[in-house]
Design a protein around this motif. Structure first.
Motif, PDB file in Angstrom:
ATOM      1  N   ARG A  41       0.855  -1.184   0.000  1.00  0.00           N
ATOM      2  CA  ARG A  41       0.000   0.000   0.000  1.00  0.00           C
ATOM      3  C   ARG A  41       0.896   1.240   0.000  1.00  0.00           C
ATOM      4  NH1 ARG A  41      -5.398  -0.911   1.464  1.00  0.00           N
ATOM      5  NH2 ARG A  41      -5.649   1.258   2.066  1.00  0.00           N
ATOM      6  N   GLY A  76      -8.447   3.318  -6.409  1.00  0.00           N
ATOM      7  CA  GLY A  76      -7.010   3.386  -6.191  1.00  0.00           C
ATOM      8  C   GLY A  76      -6.629   4.763  -5.706  1.00  0.00           C
ATOM      9  N   HIS A 129      -1.748   2.518  -5.157  1.00  0.00           N
ATOM     10  CA  HIS A 129      -2.122   1.134  -4.910  1.00  0.00           C
ATOM     11  C   HIS A 129      -3.599   0.942  -5.265  1.00  0.00           C
ATOM     12  CE1 HIS A 129      -3.453   2.566  -0.780  1.00  0.00           C
ATOM     13  NE2 HIS A 129      -4.460   1.768  -1.079  1.00  0.00           N
ATOM     14  N   THR A 130      -3.898  -0.231  -5.779  1.00  0.00           N
ATOM     15  CA  THR A 130      -5.271  -0.594  -6.132  1.00  0.00           C
ATOM     16  C   THR A 130      -5.367  -2.116  -6.180  1.00  0.00           C
ATOM     17  OG1 THR A 130      -7.069  -0.256  -7.737  1.00  0.00           O
ATOM     18  CG2 THR A 130      -4.851  -0.487  -8.646  1.00  0.00           C
ATOM     19  N   ASN A 178      -8.266  -0.977  -3.157  1.00  0.00           N
ATOM     20  CA  ASN A 178      -8.049  -0.498  -1.790  1.00  0.00           C
ATOM     21  C   ASN A 178      -8.586  -1.512  -0.780  1.00  0.00           C
ATOM     22  OD1 ASN A 178      -7.192   1.509   0.089  1.00  0.00           O
ATOM     23  ND2 ASN A 178      -9.326   2.091   0.382  1.00  0.00           N
ATOM     24  N   THR A 188      -7.209  -4.989   1.555  1.00  0.00           N
ATOM     25  CA  THR A 188      -6.171  -5.921   1.985  1.00  0.00           C
ATOM     26  C   THR A 188      -6.710  -7.354   1.915  1.00  0.00           C
ATOM     27  OG1 THR A 188      -5.257  -4.248   3.458  1.00  0.00           O
ATOM     28  CG2 THR A 188      -4.662  -6.518   3.911  1.00  0.00           C
ATOM     29  N   GLU A 215      -4.241  -5.368  -2.503  1.00  0.00           N
ATOM     30  CA  GLU A 215      -3.647  -4.145  -3.040  1.00  0.00           C
ATOM     31  C   GLU A 215      -2.314  -4.412  -3.729  1.00  0.00           C
ATOM     32  OE1 GLU A 215      -3.805  -5.326   0.216  1.00  0.00           O
ATOM     33  OE2 GLU A 215      -3.801  -3.450   1.347  1.00  0.00           O
TER      34      GLU A 215
END
Length: 296
Positions: free
Chosen positions: A10, A251, A269-270, A272, A274, A277
């Motif tokens: 991220r 993102g 990051h994309t 969003n 976890t 990402e």
């Protein structure tokens, strides 16, 4: 070697070193960045496609002031050393704050430099970014978190020349709701009040000297990246937010850098979420005082 699409990260932050033909990528690298913090790693590449690493660049000492939420490291060359601005959740009051670490090499190891966070001790603050103004004065631009004040803010504070502490009180640059494109934070099913998010401010000086800021928020439940422009060309603004986001496809938390071929490149990051990402790189064009995405 790892492909870009294989790296979970991220808040990617790229430092190109042309003399070595090498790109260094820092970011929030814990597998679960919402929990216990283990440190930060760096990845190294020559083409932004294949990467070596991860290499550890920071691991907290036993007496470190934080043990949770290690976020958004940004690395800068300044006065002959390398400085990392990163966000941590304090042990003493459970508030987020940005602290400064230092190293003699981009590969670390980085060690605590400031005495804990340089953001206000009673604020929940995150995503500090270094800016050196036209007089050589260091500033930090950062977010006053929405979870503490409902309408997230982007603020700036002067730093001492050694980057160890703030000088004076923070200056409010703008609130998230002032941008024409932002919408309140929402979950998949319900609206979460009138909470407006600010994330990841990053300042960029254009070819004509114009001072841009990238920063992230939400639009219709999607993480997005917006642009503000300083009317004065100074960090204190006033800042004018563009009516539409630069990127709105889930993102954000982006920064700009130039490739060794001279292309202006955005990294974010994309998606969003976890642990999905990933970093992506998108070409950006600067024209007539505007930034626009030209790549896919």
């Amino acid at each position: 070697m790892l492909k870009t699409e294989d790296i979970q990260i991220r808040d990617p932050f790229i430092v190109p070193v042309e003399s070595a033909g090498t790109y260094y990528m820092y970011g929030s690298t814990d597998k679960n960045i919402w929990g216990k913090g283990t440190g930060f790693d760096v990845y190294v590449s020559r083409d932004l496609e294949m990467w070596e690493g991860p290499f550890p660049v920071f691991r907290p000492p036993g007496d470190f002031f934080a043990d949770n939420n290690f976020w958004a490291p940004e690395v800068y060359s300044y006065q002959g050393r390398y400085y990392m601005f990163a966000t941590f959740r304090r042990r003493d009051n459970q508030l987020l704050g940005t602290a400064v670490l230092a190293a003699d090499s981009m590969m670390g190891p980085f060690h605590p430099h400031s005495d804990g966070p340089v953001t206000p001790s009673d604020w929940s603050s995150l995503d500090g970014s270094l800016h050196i103004d036209e007089e050589g004065q260091p500033w930090m631009v950062f977010c006053h978190e929405w979870q503490q004040i409902t309408d997230g803010q982007v603020c700036a504070v002067r730093l001492s020349d050694d980057l160890k502490q703030a000088q004076g009180d923070p200056v409010l640059l703008f609130s998230a709701s002032e941008a024409p494109w932002t919408t309140p934070l929402a979950s998949d099913k319900v609206l979460v009040g009138d909470n407006y998010v600010t994330d990841g401010p990053y300042l960029f000086k254009g070819e004509d000297g114009r001072l841009f800021m990238l920063w992230a928020s939400f639009i219709h439940r999607s993480y997005a990246l917006g642009i503000a422009v300083s009317a004065s060309g100074k960090v204190t603004g006033p800042w004018m937010n563009e009516p539409e986001p630069l990127y709105s496809n889930d993102g954000g938390h982006g920064m700009l850098f130039r490739t060794f071929e001279g292309k202006l490149m955005l990294t974010i990051h994309t998606p969003n979420k976890t642990p999905l990402e990933r970093p992506i790189f998108i070409e950006v064009e600067e024209s007539n005082g505007k930034l626009r995405v030209t790549g896919s």
